[in-house]
Design a protein around this motif. Structure first.
Motif, PDB file in Angstrom:
ATOM      1  N   LEU A   1      42.328  48.607  42.215  1.00  9.81           N
ATOM      2  CA  LEU A   1      43.324  49.541  42.734  1.00  9.81           C
ATOM      3  C   LEU A   1      44.699  49.267  42.144  1.00  9.81           C
ATOM      4  O   LEU A   1      45.452  50.192  41.821  1.00  9.81           O
ATOM      5  CB  LEU A   1      43.391  49.460  44.254  1.00  9.81           C
ATOM      6  CG  LEU A   1      42.178  49.958  45.043  1.00  9.81           C
ATOM      7  CD1 LEU A   1      42.430  49.829  46.542  1.00  9.81           C
ATOM      8  CD2 LEU A   1      41.844  51.399  44.686  1.00  9.81           C
ATOM      9  N   ALA A   2      45.047  48.007  42.016  1.00 13.68           N
ATOM     10  CA  ALA A   2      46.360  47.664  41.475  1.00 13.68           C
ATOM     11  C   ALA A   2      46.542  48.217  40.066  1.00 13.68           C
ATOM     12  O   ALA A   2      47.650  48.608  39.679  1.00 13.68           O
ATOM     13  CB  ALA A   2      46.540  46.149  41.472  1.00 13.68           C
ATOM     14  N   GLU A   3      45.472  48.296  39.298  1.00 11.03           N
ATOM     15  CA  GLU A   3      45.566  48.780  37.926  1.00 11.03           C
ATOM     16  C   GLU A   3      45.382  50.278  37.808  1.00 11.03           C
ATOM     17  O   GLU A   3      46.103  50.945  37.051  1.00 11.03           O
ATOM     18  CB  GLU A   3      44.520  48.073  37.051  1.00 11.03           C
ATOM     19  CG  GLU A   3      44.566  48.494  35.590  1.00 11.03           C
ATOM     20  CD  GLU A   3      43.586  47.726  34.721  1.00 11.03           C
ATOM     21  OE1 GLU A   3      43.500  48.025  33.518  1.00 11.03           O
ATOM     22  OE2 GLU A   3      42.909  46.817  35.251  1.00 11.03           O
ATOM     23  N   TYR A   4      44.421  50.849  38.563  1.00  8.15           N
ATOM     24  CA  TYR A   4      44.045  52.244  38.369  1.00  8.15           C
ATOM     25  C   TYR A   4      44.537  53.186  39.474  1.00  8.15           C
ATOM     26  O   TYR A   4      44.716  54.376  39.219  1.00  8.15           O
ATOM     27  CB  TYR A   4      42.518  52.367  38.272  1.00  8.15           C
ATOM     28  CG  TYR A   4      41.943  51.809  37.004  1.00  8.15           C
ATOM     29  CD1 TYR A   4      41.862  52.588  35.854  1.00  8.15           C
ATOM     30  CD2 TYR A   4      41.481  50.505  36.942  1.00  8.15           C
ATOM     31  CE1 TYR A   4      41.321  52.091  34.681  1.00  8.15           C
ATOM     32  CE2 TYR A   4      40.944  49.988  35.773  1.00  8.15           C
ATOM     33  CZ  TYR A   4      40.865  50.786  34.645  1.00  8.15           C
ATOM     34  OH  TYR A   4      40.335  50.275  33.477  1.00  8.15           O
ATOM     35  N   GLN A   5      44.719  52.694  40.688  1.00  7.33           N
ATOM     36  CA  GLN A   5      45.197  53.528  41.786  1.00  7.33           C
ATOM     37  C   GLN A   5      46.265  52.769  42.583  1.00  7.33           C
ATOM     38  O   GLN A   5      46.083  52.466  43.764  1.00  7.33           O
ATOM     39  CB  GLN A   5      44.042  53.936  42.713  1.00  7.33           C
ATOM     40  CG  GLN A   5      43.146  55.023  42.135  1.00  7.33           C
ATOM     41  CD  GLN A   5      42.105  55.477  43.144  1.00  7.33           C
ATOM     42  OE1 GLN A   5      41.251  54.718  43.566  1.00  7.33           O
ATOM     43  NE2 GLN A   5      42.188  56.740  43.539  1.00  7.33           N
ATOM     44  N   PRO A   6      47.383  52.454  41.942  1.00  8.61           N
ATOM     45  CA  PRO A   6      48.408  51.657  42.629  1.00  8.61           C
ATOM     46  C   PRO A   6      48.988  52.337  43.859  1.00  8.61           C
ATOM     47  O   PRO A   6      49.436  51.649  44.780  1.00  8.61           O
ATOM     48  CB  PRO A   6      49.468  51.450  41.542  1.00  8.61           C
ATOM     49  CG  PRO A   6      49.248  52.561  40.554  1.00  8.61           C
ATOM     50  CD  PRO A   6      47.781  52.806  40.567  1.00  8.61           C
ATOM     51  N   THR A   7      48.951  53.665  43.899  1.00 11.97           N
ATOM     52  CA  THR A   7      49.462  54.365  45.080  1.00 11.97           C
ATOM     53  C   THR A   7      48.592  54.070  46.296  1.00 11.97           C
ATOM     54  O   THR A   7      49.107  53.876  47.409  1.00 11.97           O
ATOM     55  CB  THR A   7      49.507  55.879  44.821  1.00 11.97           C
ATOM     56  OG1 THR A   7      50.307  56.135  43.665  1.00 11.97           O
ATOM     57  CG2 THR A   7      50.095  56.623  46.016  1.00 11.97           C
ATOM     58  N   LYS A   8      47.287  54.026  46.097  1.00 12.20           N
ATOM     59  CA  LYS A   8      46.382  53.715  47.205  1.00 12.20           C
ATOM     60  C   LYS A   8      46.596  52.292  47.696  1.00 12.20           C
ATOM     61  O   LYS A   8      46.617  52.034  48.907  1.00 12.20           O
ATOM     62  CB  LYS A   8      44.922  53.926  46.780  1.00 12.20           C
ATOM     63  CG  LYS A   8      43.912  53.686  47.893  1.00 12.20           C
ATOM     64  CD  LYS A   8      42.470  53.806  47.401  1.00 12.20           C
ATOM     65  CE  LYS A   8      42.117  55.230  47.065  1.00 12.20           C
ATOM     66  NZ  LYS A   8      40.664  55.370  46.746  1.00 12.20           N
ATOM     67  N   LEU A   9      46.770  51.348  46.769  1.00 14.75           N
ATOM     68  CA  LEU A   9      47.017  49.968  47.177  1.00 14.75           C
ATOM     69  C   LEU A   9      48.351  49.852  47.912  1.00 14.75           C
ATOM     70  O   LEU A   9      48.453  49.134  48.919  1.00 14.75           O
ATOM     71  CB  LEU A   9      47.007  49.042  45.961  1.00 14.75           C
ATOM     72  CG  LEU A   9      47.253  47.563  46.266  1.00 14.75           C
ATOM     73  CD1 LEU A   9      46.140  47.003  47.153  1.00 14.75           C
ATOM     74  CD2 LEU A   9      47.363  46.753  44.977  1.00 14.75           C
ATOM     75  N   ALA A  10      49.368  50.566  47.436  1.00 15.55           N
ATOM     76  CA  ALA A  10      50.663  50.538  48.108  1.00 15.55           C
ATOM     77  C   ALA A  10      50.550  51.090  49.527  1.00 15.55           C
ATOM     78  O   ALA A  10      51.160  50.560  50.468  1.00 15.55           O
ATOM     79  CB  ALA A  10      51.692  51.339  47.310  1.00 15.55           C
ATOM     80  N   ALA A  11      49.751  52.144  49.710  1.00 13.86           N
ATOM     81  CA  ALA A  11      49.541  52.686  51.056  1.00 13.86           C
ATOM     82  C   ALA A  11      48.754  51.702  51.913  1.00 13.86           C
ATOM     83  O   ALA A  11      49.045  51.533  53.108  1.00 13.86           O
ATOM     84  CB  ALA A  11      48.809  54.020  50.974  1.00 13.86           C
ATOM     85  N   ALA A  12      47.762  51.047  51.323  1.00 15.34           N
ATOM     86  CA  ALA A  12      46.957  50.086  52.086  1.00 15.34           C
ATOM     87  C   ALA A  12      47.804  48.927  52.585  1.00 15.34           C
ATOM     88  O   ALA A  12      47.558  48.388  53.674  1.00 15.34           O
ATOM     89  CB  ALA A  12      45.806  49.564  51.224  1.00 15.34           C
TER      90      ALA A  12
END
Length: 451
Positions: A254-265
């Protein structure tokens, strides 16, 4: 990219979009429980039957007989909920299927093949129990377990594509040069499929053990109940540390490919180094309140250094951000349950190493019974992170959910009908399984006598 259907009919109303999301969420949330049991239980079934055939043990054979009946019931209701989901993809989200159906059609087709293989061999397995030699009957169950895992892989691969759309080009708004294999084997496929399949076996392990934990709390401490508890709980216990490692792998993805999702998590609103790990809390006005923070922990987990820069939600326009509270709480609940199951596994392992027995305190059995429910909750929480964390995109960065939903009015009526269907399915499934658990066990014929 708007589909021709959406362009012709206009956008759906917010109420109908909400109805479609709720219906899909209900269907996925219900089906995933049955699917996890369908993926994990056949392996447990084959193990206990193998032990029965190898040793002639009556208790192992009794477990195999009873688990086979439960799998038959779960397969039947899973077929119903799976069929509902397949129709919903076309009925609720025609914009997605209209534009990208040719891209993601292969994993759905492969899942259908796996489903039919599973159905055929399950029929053979259940019908031919006393009509085939023991070893032949055991071998007939292997395709059930393999097809169940394959089915889960293909379905999750299709969902992974929605998180990392690949395998096509866009020319003048039209999909060209489709590569269905590249679409199916996109960057999200390895972390999502491994994470989900391991979770499915954990749900089957802890969930099955929970039934026998309740029986043991009621005084049934015979060998049959001990085996019924130990075998599936051991499966869950072995996989608990594996899932912690897989979860870390998924978070780094997630940090590499979907950082927005990780930031929300993690409810991280500002891009920064020394990013903390936030536990709990409530988001109000783009600020996380009442959370417990572990300094620099998120940066260390992402890049093995407190100086690692972690992207926050401030890098994304507000219209492209997912709802933070459900994603953050879903992530926290999933992780917390994962460590609870790990501690339960360590408790059993330590006691077994010292005394070759279960922990003697009833507290362990109470917590083991709770672990079965907790494993299901963890899976549901994980899917909230996966699905809600991708919003507002149905195909990440390519198509918004509002562009894919059916623009026809009246989706609330369909949602209410589906609620009624799942209510009936839930009551019927629990009633039948309850009857099976309360039935007096009948000792089967020993394998040697049937050989």
């Amino acid at each position: 990219m708007l589909s021709p259907l959406a362009l012709a009919a206009g956008p759906a109303s917010p109420a109908d979009l909400l109805a479609a999301r709720m219906q899909m969420g209900l269907s996925l949330g219900w089906h995933i429980i049955i699917a996890c049991l369908g993926v994990g239980m056949p392996g447990l079934l084959l193990f206990v039957e193998w032990r029965a055939v190898r040793t002639g043990d009556a208790e192992h054979m009794l477990l195999a007989r009873r688990w086979a009946k439960a799998i038959g019931v779960l397969f039947a209701v899973g077929a119903v909920s799976g069929t509902i989901l397949s129709f919903e993809m076309g009925l609720l989200w025609p914009g997605l299927m209209d534009v990208y159906g040719q891209v993601i059609g292969v994993p759905f087709a492969m899942e259908g093949i796996a489903f039919f293989i599973e159905a055929i061999f399950l029929g053979i397995y259940l019908y031919a129990w006393d009509r085939l030699p023991p070893r032949t009957h055991l071998l007939s169950g292997i395709p059930i377990a393999v097809a169940g895992v394959a089915s889960a892989f293909f379905v999750v691969a299709a969902n992974a594509w929605m998180n990392q759309p690949r395998g096509f080009d866009l020319e003048n708004g039209r999909v060209t040069r489709v590569d269905p294999i590249a679409a199916m084997l996109n960057p999200a496929t390895p972390p999502q499929t491994i994470h989900m399949i391991v979770a499915a076996f954990m749900v089957a392990g802890f969930g099955t053990a929970a039934v026998y934990a309740v029986g043991m709390l009621r005084g049934r401490r015979d060998r049959y109940h001990r085996l019924g508890f130990l075998i599936p709980f051991t499966l869950g216990a072995v996989l608990s540390p594996v899932q912690i490692v897989v979860g870390d792998y998924a978070a780094k993805f997630l940090a590499e490919y979907q950082p927005t999702k990780l930031a929300a998590a993690e409810a991280l609103f500002h891009t920064r180094t020394h990013a903390p790990l936030s536990l709990g809390g409530i988001v109000r006005d783009d600020t996380l309140h009442y959370a417990v923070e572990v300094p620099s922990a998120l940066s260390i987990l992402v890049g093995f250094s407190p100086a690692t820069l972690v992207q926050g939600l401030d890098r994304v326009p507000p219209a492209d951000r997912p709802p933070v509270n459900p994603v953050h709480w879903g992530f926290d609940v999933m992780v917390a349950i994962g460590f609870f199951l790990l501690l339960m596994s360590a408790w059993l392992a330590f006691t077994w190493w010292r005394r070759r027995d279960l922990p003697s305190t009833p507290v362990f059995l109470w917590l083991a019974a709770l672990a079965g429910v907790a494993a299901v909750v963890a899976v549901e929480a994980g899917w909230i992170v996966t699905e809600v964390g991708r919003q507002p995109w149905i195909a990440y960065g390519r198509m918004r959910t509002v562009e894919a939903v059916n623009p026809a009015p009246g989706l609330w009526a369909g949602f209410l009908i589906v609620v009624l269907v799942y209510l009936v399915l839930t009551v019927a499934t629990l009633y039948v399984l309850r009857l099976m658990t309360r039935a007096v066990p009948v000792r089967p014929v020993a394998p040697q006598e049937r050989a």
